[in-house]
Design a protein around this motif. Structure first.
Motif, mmCIF file in Angstrom:
data_model
loop_
_atom_site.group_PDB
_atom_site.id
_atom_site.type_symbol
_atom_site.label_atom_id
_atom_site.label_comp_id
_atom_site.label_asym_id
_atom_site.label_seq_id
_atom_site.Cartn_x
_atom_site.Cartn_y
_atom_site.Cartn_z
ATOM 1 N N UNK A 124 0.859 -1.183 0.000
ATOM 2 C CA UNK A 124 0.000 0.000 0.000
ATOM 3 C C UNK A 124 0.897 1.235 0.000
ATOM 4 N N UNK A 125 0.951 1.938 -1.130
ATOM 5 C CA UNK A 125 1.786 3.133 -1.246
ATOM 6 C C UNK A 125 0.918 4.356 -0.989
ATOM 7 N N UNK A 126 1.244 5.113 0.040
ATOM 8 C CA UNK A 126 0.454 6.274 0.451
ATOM 9 C C UNK A 126 0.375 7.285 -0.694
ATOM 10 N N UNK A 127 -0.882 7.692 -1.009
ATOM 11 C CA UNK A 127 -1.098 8.684 -2.067
ATOM 12 C C UNK A 127 -1.718 9.975 -1.539
ATOM 13 N N UNK A 128 -2.304 9.948 -0.348
ATOM 14 C CA UNK A 128 -2.922 11.158 0.182
ATOM 15 C C UNK A 128 -3.739 10.879 1.426
ATOM 16 N N UNK A 129 -4.415 11.940 1.903
ATOM 17 C CA UNK A 129 -5.152 11.873 3.158
ATOM 18 C C UNK A 129 -6.435 12.670 3.080
ATOM 19 N N UNK A 130 -7.420 12.217 3.802
ATOM 20 C CA UNK A 130 -8.632 12.954 4.119
ATOM 21 C C UNK A 130 -8.994 12.440 5.498
ATOM 22 N N UNK A 131 -8.280 12.946 6.504
ATOM 23 C CA UNK A 131 -8.357 12.395 7.843
ATOM 24 C C UNK A 131 -9.798 12.250 8.282
ATOM 25 N N UNK A 132 -10.100 11.097 8.849
ATOM 26 C CA UNK A 132 -9.166 10.142 9.428
ATOM 27 C C UNK A 132 -8.669 9.076 8.447
ATOM 28 N N UNK A 133 -9.013 9.161 7.174
ATOM 29 C CA UNK A 133 -8.625 8.141 6.206
ATOM 30 C C UNK A 133 -7.324 8.488 5.509
ATOM 31 N N UNK A 134 -6.522 7.456 5.260
ATOM 32 C CA UNK A 134 -5.315 7.562 4.445
ATOM 33 C C UNK A 134 -5.607 6.776 3.170
ATOM 34 N N UNK A 135 -5.147 7.288 2.045
ATOM 35 C CA UNK A 135 -5.390 6.625 0.768
ATOM 36 C C UNK A 135 -4.090 6.080 0.205
ATOM 37 N N UNK A 136 -4.207 5.001 -0.568
ATOM 38 C CA UNK A 136 -3.015 4.337 -1.085
ATOM 39 C C UNK A 136 -3.303 3.685 -2.423
ATOM 40 N N UNK A 137 -2.238 3.536 -3.198
ATOM 41 C CA UNK A 137 -2.276 2.703 -4.394
ATOM 42 C C UNK A 137 -1.996 1.277 -3.943
ATOM 43 N N UNK A 138 -2.714 0.327 -4.525
ATOM 44 C CA UNK A 138 -2.624 -1.071 -4.131
ATOM 45 C C UNK A 138 -1.792 -1.835 -5.153
ATOM 46 N N UNK A 139 -0.784 -2.528 -4.671
ATOM 47 C CA UNK A 139 -0.038 -3.466 -5.499
ATOM 48 C C UNK A 139 -0.329 -4.857 -4.953
ATOM 49 N N UNK A 140 -1.161 -5.599 -5.676
ATOM 50 C CA UNK A 140 -1.509 -6.957 -5.255
ATOM 51 C C UNK A 140 -0.358 -7.895 -5.587
ATOM 52 N N UNK A 141 -0.015 -8.732 -4.642
ATOM 53 C CA UNK A 141 1.059 -9.699 -4.803
ATOM 54 C C UNK A 141 0.467 -11.111 -4.774
ATOM 55 N N UNK A 142 1.238 -12.116 -5.192
ATOM 56 C CA UNK A 142 0.737 -13.492 -5.093
ATOM 57 C C UNK A 142 0.278 -13.776 -3.655
ATOM 58 N N UNK A 143 -0.892 -14.386 -3.555
ATOM 59 C CA UNK A 143 -1.450 -14.694 -2.245
ATOM 60 C C UNK A 143 -2.624 -13.804 -1.876
ATOM 61 N N UNK A 144 -2.850 -12.727 -2.637
ATOM 62 C CA UNK A 144 -3.972 -11.838 -2.323
ATOM 63 C C UNK A 144 -5.298 -12.360 -2.868
ATOM 64 N N UNK A 145 -5.251 -13.089 -3.955
ATOM 65 C CA UNK A 145 -6.461 -13.524 -4.660
ATOM 66 C C UNK A 145 -7.550 -14.111 -3.750
ATOM 67 N N UNK A 146 -7.243 -14.964 -2.779
ATOM 68 C CA UNK A 146 -8.310 -15.520 -1.935
ATOM 69 C C UNK A 146 -9.055 -14.464 -1.106
ATOM 70 N N UNK A 147 -8.471 -13.282 -0.930
ATOM 71 C CA UNK A 147 -9.097 -12.240 -0.110
ATOM 72 C C UNK A 147 -9.907 -11.240 -0.928
#
Length: 127
Positions: free
Chosen positions: A26-49
């Motif tokens: 999860x690479x931080x891209x910005x904020x709107x507190x209380x939330x933090x936003x991120x770009x998602x890089x899915x790696x092997x093992x994420x698919x079941x979730x």
């Protein structure tokens, strides 16, 4: 190391793990507190979730609920996510508690806390 609930720098990389396997970056891209936003890089093992996060999205946008969300279903999804996955700060130390929304468009929103949530209200503050 102490991790205050403040805005980490844009570009910081937080990690999501299933057991000892890293499944998302999860690479931080910005904020709107209380939330933090991120770009998602899915790696092997994420698919079941992926279906769990899709269910969470549906709970957040429930057309049958007057508030637009199904709070019980959302809390259940949050609990299942936190039971199956752990998050680490950029320095690799564990994040004690978090709420994470992984959207289908490759973005994520999250909140975290450096202290564990109370056991009597796992969804408290999630909405």
């Amino acid at each position: 190391m102490t991790h205050p609930n403040e805005n980490p720098p844009v570009g910081d990389v937080w990690r999501l793990h299933h057991g000892d396997r890293e499944v998302v970056r999860l690479t931080v891209t910005g904020f709107d507190m209380p939330w933090m936003y991120a770009a998602v890089e899915e790696l092997p093992g994420f698919e079941p979730f992926r279906p769990l996060f899709a269910e969470q999205e549906r709970a957040l946008d429930d057309p049958d609920d007057p508030d637009g969300l199904d709070a019980d279903r959302l809390d259940a999804c949050d609990a299942r996510i936190r039971a199956a996955l752990t998050m680490t700060y950029p320095d690799g130390t564990p994040v004690p508690e978090f709420f994470l929304r992984v959207h289908g468009d490759g973005a994520a929103g999250r909140r975290w806390h450096h202290d564990p949530f109370g056991t009597d209200a796992p969804g408290e503050g999630s909405r």
